[in-house]
Write a protein that holds these residues in place. Sequence first.
Motif, PDB file in Angstrom:
ATOM      1  N   ASP A 261       0.846  -1.188   0.000  1.00  0.00           N
ATOM      2  CA  ASP A 261       0.000   0.000   0.000  1.00  0.00           C
ATOM      3  C   ASP A 261       0.888   1.248   0.000  1.00  0.00           C
ATOM      4  OD1 ASP A 261       0.870   0.419   2.635  1.00  0.00           O
ATOM      5  OD2 ASP A 261      -0.948  -0.405   3.521  1.00  0.00           O
ATOM      6  N   THR A 262       0.264   2.381  -0.206  1.00  0.00           N
ATOM      7  CA  THR A 262       1.005   3.634  -0.354  1.00  0.00           C
ATOM      8  C   THR A 262       1.823   3.966   0.879  1.00  0.00           C
ATOM      9  OG1 THR A 262      -0.725   4.475  -1.827  1.00  0.00           O
ATOM     10  CG2 THR A 262       0.785   6.100  -0.868  1.00  0.00           C
ATOM     11  N   GLU A 263       1.228   3.770   2.056  1.00  0.00           N
ATOM     12  CA  GLU A 263       1.918   4.117   3.298  1.00  0.00           C
ATOM     13  C   GLU A 263       3.170   3.266   3.493  1.00  0.00           C
ATOM     14  OE1 GLU A 263       1.076   4.459   8.123  1.00  0.00           O
ATOM     15  OE2 GLU A 263      -0.573   4.019   6.740  1.00  0.00           O
ATOM     16  N   ASN A 264       3.055   1.964   3.259  1.00  0.00           N
ATOM     17  CA  ASN A 264       4.218   1.093   3.417  1.00  0.00           C
ATOM     18  C   ASN A 264       5.326   1.438   2.431  1.00  0.00           C
ATOM     19  OD1 ASN A 264       3.188  -0.343   5.557  1.00  0.00           O
ATOM     20  ND2 ASN A 264       2.494  -2.078   4.338  1.00  0.00           N
ATOM     21  N   LYS A 266       5.883   4.298   1.083  1.00  0.00           N
ATOM     22  CA  LYS A 266       6.471   5.577   1.495  1.00  0.00           C
ATOM     23  C   LYS A 266       7.444   5.367   2.651  1.00  0.00           C
ATOM     24  CE  LYS A 266       5.219  10.217   3.104  1.00  0.00           C
ATOM     25  NZ  LYS A 266       4.084  11.127   3.480  1.00  0.00           N
ATOM     26  N   THR A 267       7.082   4.483   3.589  1.00  0.00           N
ATOM     27  CA  THR A 267       7.933   4.199   4.738  1.00  0.00           C
ATOM     28  C   THR A 267       9.223   3.497   4.308  1.00  0.00           C
ATOM     29  OG1 THR A 267       5.995   3.997   6.179  1.00  0.00           O
ATOM     30  CG2 THR A 267       8.059   3.049   6.982  1.00  0.00           C
TER      31      THR A 267
END
Length: 613
Positions: A261-264, A266-267
């Motif tokens: 997903d986008t958050e992962n 980005k992290t």
Amino acid sequence: MIQGIHIIEPKQTINHETKKEYIFEIGVEDYLDRVFDNLPSNSLINKGRCGIGGTYMELKAERNSIIIVPTNGIIDNKCYDEKGVLKDAFYVVRGKLKNFDKEALFTFMSDETKHKKIFCTPESFFKIMLCGFPISELYCEWFVLIDESHAVITDNYRKDMLKVFENVFDFHHICFISATPYKFSSPKLDRFNEYKIGFNDIVGTVHVYSTIYVHELLFLLLLNSGKFPGRVHIFLNSVKQIAWILKKLEANDCSIFCKEDTENMKTLDEFRGYFRDRPQEDFFSKLNFYTSKYFEDWDLIDKNATIIIVSDVHNITLRTGVSNKCIQAAGRNRKKSNQIIHITNNNDIDEFKPFNLVNRNNKLTAGSAIICQNNHIKECKENATLPDKDIVDAMDKYADIDEISHMANENTFKIDRLVNTDFCNQEYNKPEYIRNAWQNGGFKAILLDKGLPVLPNYDKRQNVSHKIKITAIFLKSLEQIDKAEFGHYKDYEKFLPIEFNYVRDIYNELGWEKMEELNFNLKSIRAAYRSSKNAKSYVLIMDEYFEIFKNEFHTSGQLQNVLGDLYVKYGVLDAKSTKDVILNPKPGQLKSLYTKFISTKKDGVNGYRIDKF
């Protein structure tokens, strides 16, 4: 509908009021088909260890089945071949409701294909009832397997998983199965027979590394990963921590298996290129990281691999229950692992309440809270006032709220989640409790104290010399560590706060004795550090100067310019300055470097040359 039965005599049978409990003992290498011809209906099966063939039995069963699994990662692993093609007689129900194809599912369920297998997650189970297939036939003729049944309780951050219980008990043939089962308190399960599988030997051996610094110890192990004979599989339920450890390691032979997903992404940042969409042979590297999506119900086939499980009581995402999630992770490999390591810290609390007491306490708390909430609702109705939203919202962890009356009704499965959290958290109260949890899961657990040197505890009230001293004490302790296990122990220096990097540099240059001699005084040790570094630079400067100029004549100005450039190149600093400034070049500074450096004249101009090297 084929009815499953046990085909060997149980070691023990216990008769309860509404059900029976069967206890079996088989070989540790045996599979579940040694006990059953098919999985029995209306049963709670503790299969004793991972990889014993529970899901496989149902896939081979000659009946129509709905198999509920906790994650989409498991669906990918079980339903698709290596090319990503859905297997014959399989159907997958997942995704958003608006994208659900009712007609396609109805057609699949109604055609002449035998022994169909529908896979779904608990959140998507309800969709099957919406496809138009005759409900009576569905309830009577389809077998429901709730695989990894503990997950609906342990994964308490996924609220919609509990929706599975709104429909599943309408089916006539249900089986709950897990190697790490939870003791459900719902009376709806009182009629389900229990089957417990035991073994004539230990399931495996785990080394429990007890330490204060969990992530630092993991770093040191992986930094020295060459000592592991095969691949290393690290179960670390934090994308943030995975990115952190990879940055420290500066690793490149690695793979990351997590939710896409986008958050992962980005992290992960610069490490997103190591993301893999599912674990399979072609995607494995030397170091392989997994978040909780891959802690259970998939098959790793990797002979001589090392399994590392990471827990941290100070990080809620890493406070994974030993008795369920950790044991599940340890059981992924279908081949004999080289070693299983559990790196963990603990709460240092000498208390462990039995499950029944934890269960009772949570039940009492929930009951009292529900009574208070419902009394509040009654009073609001009597006085024509609106209920307090905070009071109503607080009930969500204990109960379901009626949309019309707003009264709270106890939800035993929600309370079970609280009980499980409390019980598993206390497994981390002491290292001995962690070991006991592993042993209760069938493992031999070897508890090892892996105390790393304590990182300095800095305080604003400490003066500079004291901070330098405690940093030097820490650095000295690293040199006294046995290097047999951690060949790169000195890299633990990297965990010092960045503002104390200068102390590390000074220590590595001067050593403990010199710093102690100078009483850790910043001005004194800084001057000694620069003088020591300068002395090494002068040797390089001497060689380079003579190689270029030999005994060539230089005026004072020319010499200053040449030396200035060389001082900048080799970082020759003014030892007495409070700042990092280049030493002011003077011709006389070369006198100590050469055998004979003389003043002379050329064409009536004063200057210098090297008379003899």
